[in-house]
Write an enzyme that holds these catalytic residues in place. Structure first.
Site, mmCIF file in Angstrom:
data_model
loop_
_atom_site.group_PDB
_atom_site.id
_atom_site.type_symbol
_atom_site.label_atom_id
_atom_site.label_comp_id
_atom_site.label_asym_id
_atom_site.label_seq_id
_atom_site.Cartn_x
_atom_site.Cartn_y
_atom_site.Cartn_z
ATOM 1 N N ASP A 126 59.320 19.009 30.507
ATOM 2 C CA ASP A 126 59.845 20.264 31.050
ATOM 3 C C ASP A 126 60.848 19.918 32.152
ATOM 4 O O ASP A 126 61.159 18.749 32.381
ATOM 5 C CB ASP A 126 58.710 21.134 31.589
ATOM 6 C CG ASP A 126 58.114 20.544 32.842
ATOM 7 O OD1 ASP A 126 58.160 19.305 32.991
ATOM 8 O OD2 ASP A 126 57.617 21.302 33.686
ATOM 9 N N CYS A 158 58.708 16.784 44.456
ATOM 10 C CA CYS A 158 60.028 16.440 43.912
ATOM 11 C C CYS A 158 60.719 17.715 43.437
ATOM 12 O O CYS A 158 61.087 17.868 42.284
ATOM 13 C CB CYS A 158 59.868 15.449 42.760
ATOM 14 S SG CYS A 158 61.400 14.600 42.289
ATOM 15 N N TYR A 163 58.793 20.687 24.078
ATOM 16 C CA TYR A 163 58.018 20.642 25.319
ATOM 17 C C TYR A 163 56.609 21.170 25.125
ATOM 18 O O TYR A 163 55.618 20.507 25.456
ATOM 19 C CB TYR A 163 58.695 21.428 26.458
ATOM 20 C CG TYR A 163 57.662 21.763 27.497
ATOM 21 C CD1 TYR A 163 57.164 20.779 28.329
ATOM 22 C CD2 TYR A 163 57.082 23.037 27.561
ATOM 23 C CE1 TYR A 163 56.144 21.041 29.221
ATOM 24 C CE2 TYR A 163 56.071 23.308 28.438
ATOM 25 C CZ TYR A 163 55.594 22.304 29.275
ATOM 26 O OH TYR A 163 54.578 22.562 30.125
ATOM 27 N N CYS A 214 61.290 4.836 43.794
ATOM 28 C CA CYS A 214 62.276 5.828 43.383
ATOM 29 C C CYS A 214 63.708 5.367 43.665
ATOM 30 O O CYS A 214 64.113 5.193 44.817
ATOM 31 C CB CYS A 214 62.014 7.155 44.097
ATOM 32 S SG CYS A 214 63.144 8.468 43.588
ATOM 33 N N GLU A 221 51.216 28.096 28.442
ATOM 34 C CA GLU A 221 52.469 27.372 28.211
ATOM 35 C C GLU A 221 53.558 28.297 27.682
ATOM 36 O O GLU A 221 54.724 28.159 28.053
ATOM 37 C CB GLU A 221 52.250 26.197 27.254
ATOM 38 C CG GLU A 221 51.405 25.066 27.840
ATOM 39 C CD GLU A 221 52.025 24.444 29.083
ATOM 40 O OE1 GLU A 221 53.224 24.664 29.350
ATOM 41 O OE2 GLU A 221 51.300 23.740 29.804
ATOM 42 N N CYS A 231 60.635 13.943 50.013
ATOM 43 C CA CYS A 231 60.523 12.514 49.707
ATOM 44 C C CYS A 231 59.570 11.799 50.671
ATOM 45 O O CYS A 231 58.927 10.815 50.295
ATOM 46 C CB CYS A 231 61.896 11.856 49.731
ATOM 47 S SG CYS A 231 63.027 12.503 48.470
#
Length: 362
Positions: A148, A200, A130, A216, A47, A207
């Site tokens: 994030d 995405c 985050y 969505c 991370e 999509c």
DNA sequence: AATCCGTGGTA
DNA sequence: TTACCAAGGAT
């Protein structure tokens, strides 16, 4: 303003997301195999590395760290200079300093165990909102969201949030928390990231392949390409500076470590002027009063908020050993073999400069 | 709260 | 070439 999320709507979205993740999750070196708990040390290290850094880049560097420092105690015991050198090229070098500091706190004060709540994690150096959420959720199954840029993008589109980032952050976090499934927070966090990374995406979202497209709002409104909106960033000015190759007849070059704070803090460099384009110490008085010649080549490099044009200078004649020994080296300056530049751990700007050293070294 | 802090890839 | 973007945090 966005409508609140109903329980039914949240459940439908979360289950579609988790179903998709079950069959599409990326296999990554720091992730545990399905059904197993990952090593918190691996999660934490990955991370930190992944902050503002692509998965492809971290993939190439993560294993080296784990092999060299297999656990948090080993990393804590390492000299800071070695950690900085290992981090060279990854950028945002405050991360490396904080990584080492955090390891020392965990190995020392915390008995070698990472905290398991976002609140406690965020007290540690280099861990913000985050990263605290990500470690708590992924490594410990704590019900926290990890907001994030992937999560922010997915949520902004899902609910067609028009408010620009970063002002929209609190709203996006609240919406994500409404979707969070408390029984699988780690999967939920990673599912949002993987969806953001593979479907995405920031540009040209897929999509047609998205498991959430029925829910969505951006897709319905043909807004996926333009959301999330962001405040415009300031233009980058160009600055100039000078760097000096001070070589010795036995193929050594003079290097120095930069101050711990500021640009490239704690990293090694060729002795250089300031980068503001103003008369710096070396502009009117070169290092040690030596006579330099400017190279025809310049190094161009772009940092977060400015471009830099670095002019290179070299000695016409390398210093004899007696001459070199007579120099009063300030603290942090040292001679280094020219043939060994790759192991110093130079930041990328200086690595670029070092490619021109070969042509002018003895 | 706005600014500072790297780097590599992409369009 | 330029601008944008990426598993952000510290001050």
């Amino acid at each position: 303003m966005n409508k609140p999320v109903s329980n039914k709507q949240a459940e439908a979205i979360a289950s579609a997301l988790l179903d998709w993740y079950a069959s599409h999750a990326r296999t990554l070196p720091w992730r545990a195999p399905p059904g197993r708990q990952p090593d918190p040390y691996h999660v934490w290290l990955s991370e930190i590395m992944l902050q503002q850094t692509t998965v492809a880049t971290v993939r190439r560097r993560f294993d080296d760290f784990i092999r060299r420092w297999p656990n948090v105690r080993a990393l804590a015991a390492a000299p800071l200079e070695e950690v900085m050198a290992a981090w060279a090229g990854l950028g945002y070098y405050a991360r490396a300093r904080n990584l080492h500091k955090c390891a020392q706190v965990v190995a020392g004060e915390l008995g070698g165990r990472f905290p398991d709540t976002p609140q406690a994690l965020q007290e540690l150096p280099g861990i913000g909102p985050y990263t605290a959420g990500a470690i708590a959720a992924i490594a410990f199954g704590h019900p926290a969201v990890a907001m994030d840029t992937n999560a922010e993008r997915v949520i902004a589109r899902l609910f067609a949030v028009e408010e620009p980032l970063p002002d929209a952050k609190p709203r996006l976090r609240a919406l994500a928390e409404a979707l969070l499934r408390p029984h699988v927070p780690g999967d939920f966090a990673q599912a949002l990231m993987d969806l953001g990374a593979m479907i995405c995406t920031a540009r040209k979202p897929a999509c047609g392949s998205c498991p959430l497209r029925a829910s969505c709002a951006a897709h319905a409104g043909r807004l996926a390409e333009v959301l999330p909106r962001r405040a415009r960033k300031a233009a980058r000015p160009t600055r100039v500076g000078d760097a000096f190759f001070i070589t010795r007849v036995d193929s050594h070059v003079l290097l120095r470590r930069r101050p711990a704070r500021g640009m490239l803090g704690g990293m090694v460099e060729f002795p250089s002027s300031g980068w503001d384009g103003q008369p710096a110490p070396f502009d009117d008085d070169t290092p040690f009063g030596l006579a330099f010649e400017q190279l025809a080549s310049e190094v161009r490099h772009t940092f977060t908020h400015f471009h830099l044009c670095l002019k290179l200078h070299h000695l016409a004649e390398p210093l004899g050993e007696r001459q070199a020994a007579a120099l009063a080296l300030p603290r942090g300056w040292f001679w280094h073999p020219v043939g060994d530049m790759d192991t110093v751990g130079l930041p990328t700007l200086m690595r670029k400069a070092s490619t021109f050293l070969r042509e002018h070294a003895p």
